[in-house]
Design a protein around this motif. Sequence first.
Motif, PDB file in Angstrom:
ATOM      1  N   ILE A  34       0.840 -22.644  -7.638  1.00  0.00           N
ATOM      2  CA  ILE A  34       1.978 -22.026  -8.326  1.00  0.00           C
ATOM      3  C   ILE A  34       2.729 -21.106  -7.371  1.00  0.00           C
ATOM      4  O   ILE A  34       2.130 -20.293  -6.670  1.00  0.00           O
ATOM      5  N   ASP A  35       4.056 -21.256  -7.340  1.00  0.00           N
ATOM      6  CA  ASP A  35       4.906 -20.408  -6.503  1.00  0.00           C
ATOM      7  C   ASP A  35       5.308 -19.179  -7.317  1.00  0.00           C
ATOM      8  O   ASP A  35       6.178 -19.261  -8.189  1.00  0.00           O
ATOM      9  N   VAL A  36       4.686 -18.045  -7.014  1.00  0.00           N
ATOM     10  CA  VAL A  36       4.946 -16.841  -7.792  1.00  0.00           C
ATOM     11  C   VAL A  36       6.340 -16.289  -7.527  1.00  0.00           C
ATOM     12  O   VAL A  36       6.843 -15.458  -8.288  1.00  0.00           O
ATOM     13  N   THR A  37       6.973 -16.750  -6.438  1.00  0.00           N
ATOM     14  CA  THR A  37       8.315 -16.241  -6.093  1.00  0.00           C
ATOM     15  C   THR A  37       9.427 -17.106  -6.658  1.00  0.00           C
ATOM     16  O   THR A  37      10.604 -16.856  -6.377  1.00  0.00           O
ATOM     17  N   LYS A  38       9.070 -18.115  -7.457  1.00  0.00           N
ATOM     18  CA  LYS A  38      10.049 -19.109  -7.917  1.00  0.00           C
ATOM     19  C   LYS A  38      11.269 -18.485  -8.575  1.00  0.00           C
ATOM     20  O   LYS A  38      12.406 -18.885  -8.321  1.00  0.00           O
ATOM     21  N   ASN A  39      11.060 -17.490  -9.390  1.00  0.00           N
ATOM     22  CA  ASN A  39      12.173 -16.896 -10.134  1.00  0.00           C
ATOM     23  C   ASN A  39      12.580 -15.516  -9.609  1.00  0.00           C
ATOM     24  O   ASN A  39      13.264 -14.760 -10.301  1.00  0.00           O
ATOM     25  N   TRP A  40      12.157 -15.199  -8.397  1.00  0.00           N
ATOM     26  CA  TRP A  40      12.498 -13.889  -7.843  1.00  0.00           C
ATOM     27  C   TRP A  40      13.979 -13.814  -7.492  1.00  0.00           C
ATOM     28  O   TRP A  40      14.578 -14.784  -7.015  1.00  0.00           O
ATOM     29  N   SER A  41      14.531 -12.652  -7.685  1.00  0.00           N
ATOM     30  CA  SER A  41      15.897 -12.382  -7.247  1.00  0.00           C
ATOM     31  C   SER A  41      15.868 -11.916  -5.793  1.00  0.00           C
ATOM     32  O   SER A  41      14.802 -11.640  -5.233  1.00  0.00           O
ATOM     33  N   ALA A  42      17.043 -11.797  -5.188  1.00  0.00           N
ATOM     34  CA  ALA A  42      17.123 -11.319  -3.810  1.00  0.00           C
ATOM     35  C   ALA A  42      16.566  -9.906  -3.700  1.00  0.00           C
ATOM     36  O   ALA A  42      15.852  -9.575  -2.747  1.00  0.00           O
ATOM     37  N   SER A  43      16.868  -9.070  -4.683  1.00  0.00           N
ATOM     38  CA  SER A  43      16.390  -7.691  -4.642  1.00  0.00           C
ATOM     39  C   SER A  43      14.871  -7.621  -4.778  1.00  0.00           C
ATOM     40  O   SER A  43      14.225  -6.778  -4.151  1.00  0.00           O
ATOM     41  N   GLN A  44      14.280  -8.530  -5.573  1.00  0.00           N
ATOM     42  CA  GLN A  44      12.825  -8.520  -5.724  1.00  0.00           C
ATOM     43  C   GLN A  44      12.151  -8.997  -4.442  1.00  0.00           C
ATOM     44  O   GLN A  44      11.130  -8.435  -4.025  1.00  0.00           O
ATOM     45  N   PHE A  45      12.724 -10.021  -3.817  1.00  0.00           N
ATOM     46  CA  PHE A  45      12.204 -10.472  -2.518  1.00  0.00           C
ATOM     47  C   PHE A  45      12.194  -9.313  -1.529  1.00  0.00           C
ATOM     48  O   PHE A  45      11.202  -9.055  -0.855  1.00  0.00           O
ATOM     49  N   TYR A  46      13.328  -8.620  -1.481  1.00  0.00           N
ATOM     50  CA  TYR A  46      13.445  -7.533  -0.511  1.00  0.00           C
ATOM     51  C   TYR A  46      12.486  -6.395  -0.834  1.00  0.00           C
ATOM     52  O   TYR A  46      11.857  -5.826   0.063  1.00  0.00           O
ATOM     53  N   SER A  47      12.361  -6.077  -2.095  1.00  0.00           N
ATOM     54  CA  SER A  47      11.478  -4.987  -2.510  1.00  0.00           C
ATOM     55  C   SER A  47      10.026  -5.298  -2.136  1.00  0.00           C
ATOM     56  O   SER A  47       9.307  -4.435  -1.618  1.00  0.00           O
ATOM     57  N   GLU A  48       9.596  -6.530  -2.403  1.00  0.00           N
ATOM     58  CA  GLU A  48       8.215  -6.915  -2.089  1.00  0.00           C
ATOM     59  C   GLU A  48       7.990  -6.936  -0.574  1.00  0.00           C
ATOM     60  O   GLU A  48       6.941  -6.515  -0.080  1.00  0.00           O
ATOM     61  N   ALA A  49       8.980  -7.426   0.170  1.00  0.00           N
ATOM     62  CA  ALA A  49       8.864  -7.478   1.632  1.00  0.00           C
ATOM     63  C   ALA A  49       8.792  -6.070   2.214  1.00  0.00           C
ATOM     64  O   ALA A  49       7.968  -5.786   3.087  1.00  0.00           O
ATOM     65  N   LYS A  50       9.663  -5.197   1.724  1.00  0.00           N
ATOM     66  CA  LYS A  50       9.697  -3.828   2.237  1.00  0.00           C
ATOM     67  C   LYS A  50       8.411  -3.089   1.908  1.00  0.00           C
ATOM     68  O   LYS A  50       7.880  -2.324   2.729  1.00  0.00           O
ATOM     69  N   SER A  51       7.891  -3.316   0.714  1.00  0.00           N
ATOM     70  CA  SER A  51       6.639  -2.680   0.313  1.00  0.00           C
ATOM     71  C   SER A  51       5.489  -3.130   1.216  1.00  0.00           C
ATOM     72  O   SER A  51       4.668  -2.317   1.659  1.00  0.00           O
ATOM     73  N   ALA A  52       5.438  -4.433   1.514  1.00  0.00           N
ATOM     74  CA  ALA A  52       4.403  -4.953   2.400  1.00  0.00           C
ATOM     75  C   ALA A  52       4.562  -4.382   3.810  1.00  0.00           C
ATOM     76  O   ALA A  52       3.579  -4.053   4.479  1.00  0.00           O
ATOM     77  N   LEU A  53       5.801  -4.245   4.250  1.00  0.00           N
ATOM     78  CA  LEU A  53       6.069  -3.687   5.579  1.00  0.00           C
ATOM     79  C   LEU A  53       5.565  -2.250   5.672  1.00  0.00           C
ATOM     80  O   LEU A  53       4.911  -1.871   6.653  1.00  0.00           O
ATOM     81  N   MET A  54       5.858  -1.456   4.677  1.00  0.00           N
ATOM     82  CA  MET A  54       5.437  -0.059   4.669  1.00  0.00           C
ATOM     83  C   MET A  54       3.920   0.078   4.576  1.00  0.00           C
ATOM     84  O   MET A  54       3.345   1.042   5.070  1.00  0.00           O
ATOM     85  N   ASP A  55       3.268  -0.926   3.949  1.00  0.00           N
ATOM     86  CA  ASP A  55       1.809  -0.900   3.820  1.00  0.00           C
ATOM     87  C   ASP A  55       1.102  -1.458   5.057  1.00  0.00           C
ATOM     88  O   ASP A  55      -0.129  -1.458   5.123  1.00  0.00           O
ATOM     89  N   GLY A  56       1.888  -1.943   6.014  1.00  0.00           N
ATOM     90  CA  GLY A  56       1.298  -2.495   7.222  1.00  0.00           C
ATOM     91  C   GLY A  56       0.836  -3.926   7.092  1.00  0.00           C
ATOM     92  O   GLY A  56       0.161  -4.449   7.984  1.00  0.00           O
TER      93      GLY A  56
END
Length: 265
Positions: free
Chosen positions: A24-46
């Motif tokens: 299952i692709d959990v990102t299937k219905n993600w918006s651009a802002s959600q993609f960015y938010s998740e990416a930025k959060s992962a970046l800040m967490d290392g």
Amino acid sequence: MLWKFSIITLVTLLLSGCSMPDQIDVTKNWSASQFYSEAKSALMDGDYDEAIKHYNGLQARFPFGRYATQSQLDIIYAHYKNSEPESAIMAADRFIKLNPQSPYVDYAYFMKGITNYNRNQSIFSRILPSDPSERDAGAALDAFNDFDKLVRRYPDSRYSADARQRMLYLRNNLAKYQIHIAEYYMRRGAYLAAANRANRVVTRFQRTDAMQRALEIMVDAYTRLGMTELADDARRVLTLNLENGRLNNPAEIETEKEVISREPL
């Protein structure tokens, strides 16, 4: 009979595996802002692998717009922190090519320089510290050129002052690198090659702390070669500069600062 049973079991498992539903692709219905938010959060967490995956997903699904542009910048830093210098430089070059008029293109140039600046800091050099000037000068020269482009094209950039200080450090190491080669040639009896390397320091790397040693090598090498006039010239320059104290005041070197991820647009 046992081997027949094993083959049948193996075939059954393989066929059942082929019929399993796709992950299952959990990102299937993600918006651009959600993609960015998740990416930025992962970046800040290392979690740089996760951040890179989401930045790439964002750019693939939403190739235009504010979040796509920001992700192109952030992924440079993510690759850099993930010890992926080639990918970081490629990402920086891509941003520069796609966004030549961006007010943030200076950051891409800066990150190229930073990546090359730390590129020859292998795990062995971290465990067994050595003189940076003794390492391969290729990455140091690339970094110097990257920073040079930044300060010439964007002299008022917030990153230019830091780049200039790093250039001073790199310039001294590049000069010392030439000295190491010249000394190697002296040990091998290749005096003309040693003199040429030392002369390169004198002509290209003035106001570095390698100048005195370069002139000393030139005096020694030319003397051994019987080139008394050139030896006397080098000795005269050495003496004059020592008397005036010029060789005791090389350009000030500032210790390296840790690069910080830039703020969002």
